[in-house]
Scaffold this active site. Structure first.
Site, PDB file in Angstrom:
ATOM      1  N   PHE D 116       0.846  -1.180   0.000  1.00 42.36           N
ATOM      2  CA  PHE D 116       0.000   0.000   0.000  1.00 42.36           C
ATOM      3  C   PHE D 116       0.878   1.224   0.000  1.00 42.36           C
ATOM      4  CE2 PHE D 116      -4.371   1.398   0.561  1.00 42.36           C
ATOM      5  CZ  PHE D 116      -5.045   0.267   0.183  1.00 42.36           C
ATOM      6  N   GLN D 240      -7.428  14.985   2.872  1.00 39.74           N
ATOM      7  CA  GLN D 240      -6.741  14.136   1.911  1.00 39.74           C
ATOM      8  C   GLN D 240      -7.530  13.985   0.619  1.00 39.74           C
ATOM      9  OE1 GLN D 240      -6.181   9.675   2.582  1.00 39.74           O
ATOM     10  NE2 GLN D 240      -4.114  10.513   2.583  1.00 39.74           N
ATOM     11  N   HIS D 242      -7.697  11.647  -2.469  1.00 37.83           N
ATOM     12  CA  HIS D 242      -7.230  10.335  -2.912  1.00 37.83           C
ATOM     13  C   HIS D 242      -7.017  10.393  -4.418  1.00 37.83           C
ATOM     14  CE1 HIS D 242      -7.101   6.076  -3.721  1.00 37.83           C
ATOM     15  NE2 HIS D 242      -7.127   5.796  -2.435  1.00 37.83           N
ATOM     16  N   LEU D 252     -14.481   5.774  -5.045  1.00 34.62           N
ATOM     17  CA  LEU D 252     -13.088   5.411  -4.841  1.00 34.62           C
ATOM     18  C   LEU D 252     -12.700   4.125  -5.551  1.00 34.62           C
ATOM     19  CD1 LEU D 252     -10.809   6.608  -3.029  1.00 34.62           C
ATOM     20  CD2 LEU D 252     -11.095   4.526  -1.724  1.00 34.62           C
ATOM     21  N   GLU D 255      -6.355   2.192  -3.480  1.00 38.00           N
ATOM     22  CA  GLU D 255      -4.928   2.186  -3.709  1.00 38.00           C
ATOM     23  C   GLU D 255      -4.426   0.750  -3.856  1.00 38.00           C
ATOM     24  OE1 GLU D 255      -3.133   5.314  -1.439  1.00 38.00           O
ATOM     25  OE2 GLU D 255      -1.789   3.823  -0.615  1.00 38.00           O
ATOM     26  N   ARG D 286      -0.338   9.636  -0.848  1.00 39.47           N
ATOM     27  CA  ARG D 286      -1.468  10.102  -1.643  1.00 39.47           C
ATOM     28  C   ARG D 286      -1.361  11.543  -2.093  1.00 39.47           C
ATOM     29  NH1 ARG D 286      -6.181   6.865   1.637  1.00 39.47           N
ATOM     30  NH2 ARG D 286      -5.611   4.865   0.735  1.00 39.47           N
ATOM     31  N   HIS D 353     -11.331  12.820   0.196  1.00 36.35           N
ATOM     32  CA  HIS D 353     -11.417  11.491   0.772  1.00 36.35           C
ATOM     33  C   HIS D 353     -11.461  11.445   2.288  1.00 36.35           C
ATOM     34  CE1 HIS D 353     -10.991   7.216   0.814  1.00 36.35           C
ATOM     35  NE2 HIS D 353      -9.810   7.226   1.354  1.00 36.35           N
ATOM     36  N   ARG D 394      -2.747  11.260   5.751  1.00 34.38           N
ATOM     37  CA  ARG D 394      -2.895   9.913   6.296  1.00 34.38           C
ATOM     38  C   ARG D 394      -2.390   8.885   5.297  1.00 34.38           C
ATOM     39  NH1 ARG D 394      -6.783   5.838   5.482  1.00 34.38           N
ATOM     40  NH2 ARG D 394      -8.102   7.161   4.207  1.00 34.38           N
TER      41      ARG D 394
HETATM   42  C1  LIG Z   1     -14.346   4.984  -0.094  1.00 34.39           C
HETATM   43  C2  LIG Z   1     -13.450   4.950   1.080  1.00 34.39           C
HETATM   44  C3  LIG Z   1     -12.445   3.978   1.153  1.00 34.39           C
HETATM   45  C4  LIG Z   1     -11.598   3.911   2.235  1.00 34.39           C
HETATM   46  N1  LIG Z   1     -10.644   2.940   2.273  1.00 34.39           N
HETATM   47  C5  LIG Z   1      -9.839   2.841   3.353  1.00 34.39           C
HETATM   48  C6  LIG Z   1      -8.880   1.809   3.458  1.00 34.39           C
HETATM   49  O1  LIG Z   1      -8.746   0.977   2.573  1.00 34.39           O
HETATM   50  N2  LIG Z   1      -8.118   1.736   4.542  1.00 34.39           N
HETATM   51  C7  LIG Z   1      -8.264   2.615   5.557  1.00 34.39           C
HETATM   52  O2  LIG Z   1      -7.562   2.475   6.536  1.00 34.39           O
HETATM   53  N3  LIG Z   1      -9.168   3.602   5.492  1.00 34.39           N
HETATM   54  C8  LIG Z   1      -9.961   3.740   4.420  1.00 34.39           C
HETATM   55  N4  LIG Z   1     -10.883   4.744   4.359  1.00 34.39           N
HETATM   56  C9  LIG Z   1     -11.056   5.636   5.485  1.00 34.39           C
HETATM   57  C10 LIG Z   1     -11.885   4.960   6.554  1.00 34.39           C
HETATM   58  O3  LIG Z   1     -12.774   4.048   5.983  1.00 34.39           O
HETATM   59  C11 LIG Z   1     -12.727   5.927   7.343  1.00 34.39           C
HETATM   60  O4  LIG Z   1     -11.963   6.993   7.723  1.00 34.39           O
HETATM   61  C12 LIG Z   1     -13.248   5.259   8.595  1.00 34.39           C
HETATM   62  O5  LIG Z   1     -13.977   4.131   8.232  1.00 34.39           O
HETATM   63  C13 LIG Z   1     -14.092   6.176   9.408  1.00 34.39           C
HETATM   64  O6  LIG Z   1     -14.742   5.431  10.408  1.00 34.39           O
HETATM   65  P1  LIG Z   1     -15.607   6.107  11.520  1.00 34.39           P
HETATM   66  O7  LIG Z   1     -16.052   5.034  12.414  1.00 34.39           O
HETATM   67  O8  LIG Z   1     -14.838   7.205  12.112  1.00 34.39           O
HETATM   68  O9  LIG Z   1     -16.810   6.774  10.760  1.00 34.39           O
HETATM   69  P2  LIG Z   1     -17.996   6.180   9.859  1.00 34.39           P
HETATM   70  O10 LIG Z   1     -17.792   4.773   9.499  1.00 34.39           O
HETATM   71  O11 LIG Z   1     -18.196   7.159   8.782  1.00 34.39           O
HETATM   72  O12 LIG Z   1     -19.219   6.193  10.819  1.00 34.39           O
HETATM   73  C14 LIG Z   1     -19.858   7.364  11.206  1.00 34.39           C
HETATM   74  C15 LIG Z   1     -21.000   6.971  12.090  1.00 34.39           C
HETATM   75  O13 LIG Z   1     -21.467   8.101  12.756  1.00 34.39           O
HETATM   76  C16 LIG Z   1     -22.841   8.194  12.648  1.00 34.39           C
HETATM   77  N5  LIG Z   1     -23.205   9.605  12.712  1.00 34.39           N
HETATM   78  C17 LIG Z   1     -22.744  10.613  11.960  1.00 34.39           C
HETATM   79  N6  LIG Z   1     -23.315  11.762  12.315  1.00 34.39           N
HETATM   80  C18 LIG Z   1     -24.172  11.474  13.324  1.00 34.39           C
HETATM   81  C19 LIG Z   1     -25.068  12.223  14.114  1.00 34.39           C
HETATM   82  N7  LIG Z   1     -25.220  13.516  13.930  1.00 34.39           N
HETATM   83  N8  LIG Z   1     -25.798  11.592  15.045  1.00 34.39           N
HETATM   84  C20 LIG Z   1     -25.674  10.263  15.218  1.00 34.39           C
HETATM   85  N9  LIG Z   1     -24.843   9.511  14.513  1.00 34.39           N
HETATM   86  C21 LIG Z   1     -24.091  10.117  13.576  1.00 34.39           C
HETATM   87  C22 LIG Z   1     -23.175   7.533  11.364  1.00 34.39           C
HETATM   88  O14 LIG Z   1     -24.473   7.019  11.393  1.00 34.39           O
HETATM   89  C23 LIG Z   1     -22.160   6.408  11.338  1.00 34.39           C
HETATM   90  O15 LIG Z   1     -22.665   5.291  12.027  1.00 34.39           O
HETATM   91  C24 LIG Z   1     -11.737   4.834   3.272  1.00 34.39           C
HETATM   92  C25 LIG Z   1     -12.724   5.799   3.214  1.00 34.39           C
HETATM   93  C26 LIG Z   1     -13.568   5.872   2.126  1.00 34.39           C
HETATM   94  C27 LIG Z   1     -14.593   6.936   2.065  1.00 34.39           C
END
Ligand SMILES: Cc1cc2nc3c(=O)[nH]c(=O)nc-3n(C[C@H](O)[C@H](O)[C@H](O)COP(=O)(O)OP(=O)(O)OC[C@H]3O[C@@H](n4cnc5c(N)ncnc54)[C@H](O)[C@@H]3O)c2cc1C
Ligand code: HEM
Ligand code: SF4
Ligand code: F3S
Ligand code: FES
Lengths: 163, 257, 126, 584
Positions: D116, D240, D242, D252, D255, D286, D353, D394
């Site tokens: 990666f 970031q 991507h 997306l 990578e 990135r 991203h 990141r």
């Molecule tokens: C397309 C894509 C591919 C990626 N690929 C990778 C990868 O290969 N490797 C890697 O390490 N990272 C990757 N990332 C980054 C990583 O996936 C995310 O940064 C990470 O999953 C974020 O997780 P989280 O739990 O913080 O938020 P999220 O999974 O976004 O969860 C947010 C949660 O908060 C809740 N929420 C939001 N606002 C409110 C509110 N006002 N009230 C109540 N609930 C709320 C939502 O319902 C949800 O359940 C990728 C990101 C994207 C977009």
């Protein structure tokens, strides 16, 4: 299909509050319910293999029925003269042989049980209220049992000299 | 390394790179229901200009954002991975975000209605709780006995491949709400729950298979499936749902999995 | 439930609908068939009288329909069994269905003369 | 209005929220509030992998991983946090495996790993296989596995509850958490959740950009709520981009595609990354690759009729490899572009991203109200937080790692905190701010429409504060955002109902996006250097003398009662690694 309203591009805001009907945020209409839903309170069935055996039976009896029923049709409708040959004498001739007695008896039982079980499934699928379900199944059971018993009696007690 | 492909552009690539927009007019016929306004669901037609390369979800957004803000539906990721927007488009269950306008017949109105068999709460939103309840009922988590290993549990690539298909499920409910048995009897576990049970039953690391099979041996379990294949046809993740169900049935008969 | 559109299922769903409809039809026919056959226990004359009505052209047509139903149900039943027990069954279900339909058409064409021939003779003479 | 009482309340059920919930539910009475059904969270969209120096396939160790993380973040990373991240990575992956996550396997049956961007052997010698993965659905598997374990642990979820406000109280001069206020989507009812500890895990803010890989629902609600309540936001200028989003759509393409051997090419078919990063080439970090792509485009070597994109070329990879390792992204290309990746290159462009910045926390996940003071009982983890392990940029696969490592830490810390403290009294009229906001919007008769303002914001952000920034573009953005905030006062919604009023919530989400966009632009304007994801054409070099520090943005009222943003700075924690020039 119920009424179709039409809104053209850019027809502007549609204010759904203050509608003329009796419903409002405080008095919402009942939501559209499905026939039955699964909830935490849904009772768990007792753990038996009944449904599995029923399912297996449908397939096994199906395979046997292919031979029995299609054979039956072939003889009745196609071979020597088709349906025109059928009459009391024909039946009498056939049931003189235990082989044909056995054939028809097996066919009767398997087909009725297969069909009866199939209909049970159909009732389970479409009868919504437990009550309806119960009565339909009772009816089905009675009809099936009656038919099987009647048919069996006829085959075993058949008397070619009844005239 | 050279790339022979870049010289001879394929027509598909040319089409994909065509940035000019070619708007066409389509009619979106949406089944609307708002219990705050009326107890009857009605069909409403919306006429809009849209690029056929866009998704039905984009069309719904166009309606919501430009024409009628009261239109209500769920969505999040917009590319078919979160499972929010299963709905019935032209009579079949699909994800709005994975259905392009050009793949539908734009000459006729595109009908959009909620998925069947779950309570409609407003417009395209249905009550998902019974669906998730059935999912929870199959114990969808790894069950193991004995001591935890210090490192990972080993699993051969072949054993891993055994259940790969059913790990793809995004719990969108397209399958369950396409199932004729489920429409008529919400007690049926439905294909999605079976898919998720399959995911664990055939995982070589799991030791709860017997229990899960017992649950699905129930009168509302796998035996209610009538192999209508609606689930397989509907699954946006391309999971062979009916195949998974059949594998569970056979595992129940042979007790080998 | 308020009207929505009909679900636009594909081959799998419609073959199941047909299987179910034919199954139920056959069941009710069988019920009646056992009853009429039971007449052999009552009186041969009555039995022959009933069977004679079976030989009328209208009933022949119905009979043809019955054969159609049974044949479809039987062939499709075998397909369902193949889907159940053959690991590649689900993958080839559509192909199998078209095979079933093809076979069914063939057999039904073949059944025209034996089943409807009698009726034709009654109607139009030899 | 309903009042609920829980020891611990978690906001968000993505990877971070559910990882925290699994720990916290075992130790305290926990409620998880989420605006989406848990399995709809955007963690499920993550594709490529999760980094951990397991050394299953190649020599590796966590110290190299630490170094890569720090270097990847252009030395703005807090090094103590990065060490924890890399060290606990191994257990985080093994934990997930034991919970049932179906990782791809090596022939020996251990977890397989792949290359990666930015992950190297021995401090930059060569690419290393460090990303643990499950095809190109690693995030999906993580989200599902965590949800499955939440089901197992009996975690209590409140689905489709939007948290709109955070309740804080002063107890003995110390800031403490009293709870949160949520809006129930199904009924429109307001719920107050009184809690001893609150964990924010509400994800990112990507929706202020137009071309983004983020979900429609990633609107920075958590960051905005904290910010409105006077808590700072850290490093918000670092976002970031991507390199490989599907052209114009932003969807997306992981990578991992380049990790498997995919190559970026310009319109002449040239592998242009060789010019920009001779060693790592297409797998440079990135920010480097995204800038390279835009440089190619600007210099007239972009592809297509408008020359506004480049290609991701997978055509030389065997179809079996694509099917086994990248099934989802190849399907995206087929579904959304109608092209066959076996034979055609895929048009791509950089896509917004990931938010490196967020609510500042320490390594226990405790939220800070200034450079060091902890807010009692308030935690944050995941993309909403800024620990800062990602610094200015990141590394791929480090976020899935972040949500697991710091999600777990925050879950344990919060539950332990609530076990040892008492409830803080709720303020009088706890829901007043939310009611005011909701009713204000519902009753507004102004003529502005949410969708219009949102697209104006997105256009403005894409144009002015994306991969390349200058004083002038950022200033334009600041002005435009201020203008849009003014217009927002006249926004009205069409749906006046209570039930599933998504029209109303989109308006609230937009107001959050506007707030955060402003913080981002203001922070970016002040950072007169280029570092990681923040690239200033007018200051193309990194300036460690003046800017080796984190930005801390506060919302304040000026003397006439207008909202303003005050910027402050926080030193970067450096332990072992001295800043060096960043080359790939
Ligand atoms: C397309 C894509 C591919 C990626 N690929 C990778 C990868 O290969 N490797 C890697 O390490 N990272 C990757 N990332 C980054 C990583 O996936 C995310 O940064 C990470 O999953 C974020 O997780 P989280 O739990 O913080 O938020 P999220 O999974 O976004 O969860 C947010 C949660 O908060 C809740 N929420 C939001 N606002 C409110 C509110 N006002 N009230 C109540 N609930 C709320 C939502 O319902 C949800 O359940 C990728 C990101 C994207 C977009
Ligand atoms: C001729 C050979 C037959 C074969 C191979 C056959 C096969 C099958 C099979 C495999 C099923 C199960 C379908 C499922 O589980 O989805 C079935 C169902 C059924 N069969 Fe038959 N069958 C035959 C004859 C009959 C006969 C003679 C009757 C009537 C008495 C009958 C009535 C039914 C009914 C009512 C069903 C249930 C349909 C449903 O649930 O949709 N079948 N058949
Ligand atoms: S099996 Fe397919 S259709 Fe069913 S819930 Fe899962 S992803 Fe959706
Ligand atoms: S649609 Fe239903 S009947 Fe079986 S094959 Fe699928 S579960
Ligand atoms: S919006 Fe996520 S699946 Fe369609």
């Amino acid at each position: 299909m119920s009424a179709t309203d039409s809104i053209e591009t850019g027809a502007g805001a549609v204010q759904l509050s203050g509608s003329s009907t009796a419903f409002s945020p405080d008095h919402p209409a009942p939501v559209i319910e499905p026939p039955r839903t699964r909830t935490k309170r849904t009772p768990r069935a007792s753990r038996t293999n009944f449904e599995m055996y029923g399912w297996l039976f449908m397939r096994l009896s199906g395979v046997v029925l292919v031979v029995l029923v299609l054979g039956h049709l072939l003889i009745q409708l196609v071979l020597d003269g088709g349906v025109s040959k059928v009459g009391f004498a024909f039946v009498a001739g056939r049931w003189a042989s235990p082989f044909w007695q056995g054939w028809d008896l097996t066919m009767l039982w398997l087909a009725m049980l297969h069909g009866g079980n199939g209909l049970r499934t159909v009732i389970n699928d479409y009868a919504e209220r437990p009550n309806t379900r119960f009565w339909l199944k009772t009816l089905l059971f009675t009809a099936t049992a009656f038919t099987i018993i009647l048919g069996t009696l006829v085959i075993f007690t058949f008397d070619p000299n009844i005239r | 390394m050279s790339t022979p492909t870049l010289e001879k552009h394929s027509s598909a690539l040319d089409a994909a790179e065509d940035s000019a927009s070619h708007l066409i007019t389509v009619t979106l016929r949406i089944r609307r229901f708002n219990p705050e306004v009326s107890d009857e669901a009605v069909w409403v037609d919306y006429l809009l200009d849209i690029d056929p390369k866009e998704r039905v979800l984009d069309a719904l957004h166009k309606v919501k954002w430009e024409m009628d803000g009261t239109l209500t539906f769920r969505r999040s990721c917009a590319h078919g991975v979160c499972g929010s927007d299963a709905m019935r488009i032209n009579g079949r269950n699909r994800l709005a975000c994975k259905t392009l306008i050009k793949d539908l017949n734009p000459d006729k109105p595109i009908t959009v209605e909620p998925i069947k068999g779950l309570t409609v709460l407003k417009d395209l939103i249905v009550d998902m709780d019974p669906f998730f309840q059935a999912y929870r009922d199959v114990m969808p988590f790894l069950i193991t006995k004995g001591n935890e290993p210090t490192r990972e549990r080993l699993q051969s690539p072949e054993d891993r491949a055994r259940f790969d298909d059913t790990t793809k499920c995004i719990l969108c409910a397209a399958c369950t709400s396409a199932c004729p048995v489920f429409w008529n009897d919400g007690q049926y576990f439905g294909p999605a729950a079976i898919v998720n049970a399959h995911r664990f039953i055939f995982d070589s690391r799991d030791e709860g298979g017997e229990q899960r099979l017992e649950i699905l041996n129930d009168k509302d379990g796998v035996w209610r499936c009538r192999t209508t294949f609606n689930c397989t046809d509907a699954c946006p993740r391309g999971i062979e749902v009916t195949k998974a169900i059949q594998e569970v049935k056979r595992a129940l008969i042979t007790r080998r999995f | 439930m308020p009207a929505g559109t009909l679900y636009r299922g594909r081959e799998g769903m419609w073959s199941w609908v047909a299987h179910r409809v034919t199954g139920v039809l056959i069941f009710f026919f069988l019920f009646v068939h056992v009853l009429d056959t039971a007449l052999v226990r009552v009186s041969p004359e009555d039995y022959d009288k009933v069977v004679a009505t079976y030989k009328t052209p209208i009933v022949s047509l119905l009979e043809y329909g019955l054969v159609a139903a049974i044949l479809f149900h039987a062939l499709n039943g075998l397909r369902v069994i193949a889907v159940d027990f053959w690991s590649k069954g689900p993958k080839y279900q559509k192909q199998m269905l078209w095979t079933v339909v093809g076979l069914w058409v063939l057999l039904m064409v073949g059944a025209i003369y034996p089943v409807l021939g009698h009726a034709a003779r009654v109607l139009w003479g030899n | 209005m309903k009042i609920h009482k829980y020891d611990t309340v978690i906001v968000g059920a993505g990877g971070a929220g559910m990882r925290a919930a699994i720990e916290s539910t075992k130790r305290s009475r926990t409620a998880v509030l989420t605006k989406l059904y848990p399995t709809r969270s955007h963690t499920g969209a993550a594709q490529g992998g999760m980094a951990a120096a397991l050394a299953n396939v190649e020599d590796d160790n966590w110290e190299w991983h630490t170094f890569d993380t720090i270097k990847g973040g252009d030395y703005l990373v807090d090094q103590d946090a990065a060490e924890i991240l890399a060290r606990e990575a191994i257990d985080a992956v093994l934990d997930l495996e034991k919970m049932g996550l179906p990782f791809n396997r090596t022939p020996d049956g251990t977890i397989d790993q792949r290359r990666f961007g930015g992950h190297t052997r021995n401090h930059g010698e060569a690419a290393v296989r460090r990303a643990c993965y499950a095809a190109d659905r690693t995030g999906h598997m993580i989200l599902q596995t965590l949800y499955q374990n939440c089901v197992k642990e009996g975690v209590e979820f409140f689905n489709e509850f939007y948290v709109l406000d955070l309740l804080l109280a002063e107890v003995g001069g110390e800031k403490r958490t009293a709870g949160v206020v949520a809006y129930e989507l199904a009924t429109g009812e307001i719920h107050v959740f009184q809690a001893k500890a609150v964990i924010f895990a509400s994800g990112g803010t990507g929706k202020f950009f137009k071309v983004t890989s983020n979900a429609h629902t990633l609107t920075g609600d958590g960051q905005a709520a904290a910010f409105r309540r006077g808590l700072p936001l850290e490093d918000m200028e670092f976002f970031q981009f991507h390199p490989t989003g599907i052209w114009r759509m932003g969807i997306l393409l992981t990578e991992g595609a380049r990790g498997e051997g995919g190559i970026l090419r310009n319109k002449d078919g040239e592998r242009f990354m060789e010019k920009y990063a001779p060693v790592m080439k297409d797998l440079a970090s990135r920010d480097v690759v995204s800038r390279a792509i835009y440089t190619e485009i600007r210099e007239g070597r972009g592809c297509g009729p408008e020359g506004d994109h480049v290609y991701l070329d997978l055509t030389h990879l065997p179809p079996e490899q694509l099917d086994a390792k990248l099934p989802d992204i190849t399907e995206f290309a087929r579904t959304y572009l109608g092209i066959e990746p076996y034979t055609d290159p895929i048009p791509i462009q950089p896509t917004a991203h990931y938010a490196m910045g967020g609510i500042p926390t320490n390594v226990q996940g405790e939220v800070l109200s200034d450079n060091e003071t902890v807010v009692g009982g308030l935690y944050a983890a995941g993309e909403v937080a800024c620990v800062s392990v990602h610094g200015a940029n990141r590394l791929g696969t480090n976020s899935l790692l972040d949500i697991n490592v710091f999600g777990k830490r925050a879950g344990i810390a919060a539950a332990e905190y609530s076990a040892t403290t008492d409830y803080v009294d709720l303020p009088e009229n706890p829901a007043s701010l939310v009611i005011e906001q909701v009713e204000g919007l519902r009753n507004s008769t102004g003529g502005e429409r949410v969708a219009e303002l949102r697209s104006a914001l997105q256009e403005c952000m894409d144009k002015n504060v994306m991969v390349f920034r200058t004083e002038q573009t950022i200033k334009e953005a600041v002005e435009e955002i201020a203008h849009l905030r003014e217009r927002f006062k006249n926004v009205s919604v069409q749906d006046k109902g209570r039930r599933f009023n998504t029209d109303l919530l989109e308006a609230i989400e937009l107001s959050n996006l506007l707030d955060l966009a402003e913080v981002m632009a203001v922070s970016a304007l002040a950072r007169k250097e280029s570092r990681g994801g923040h690239y200033r054409e007018d200051y193309p070099n990194r300036d460690d003398v003046n800017f080796m520090r984190h930005t801390m943005a506060y919302r304040e009222m000026d003397s006439v009662g207008n909202e303003t943003i005050r910027l402050d700075y926080k030193p970067v924690v450096q332990t072992r690694y001295q800043p060096m020039e960043r080359k790939y």
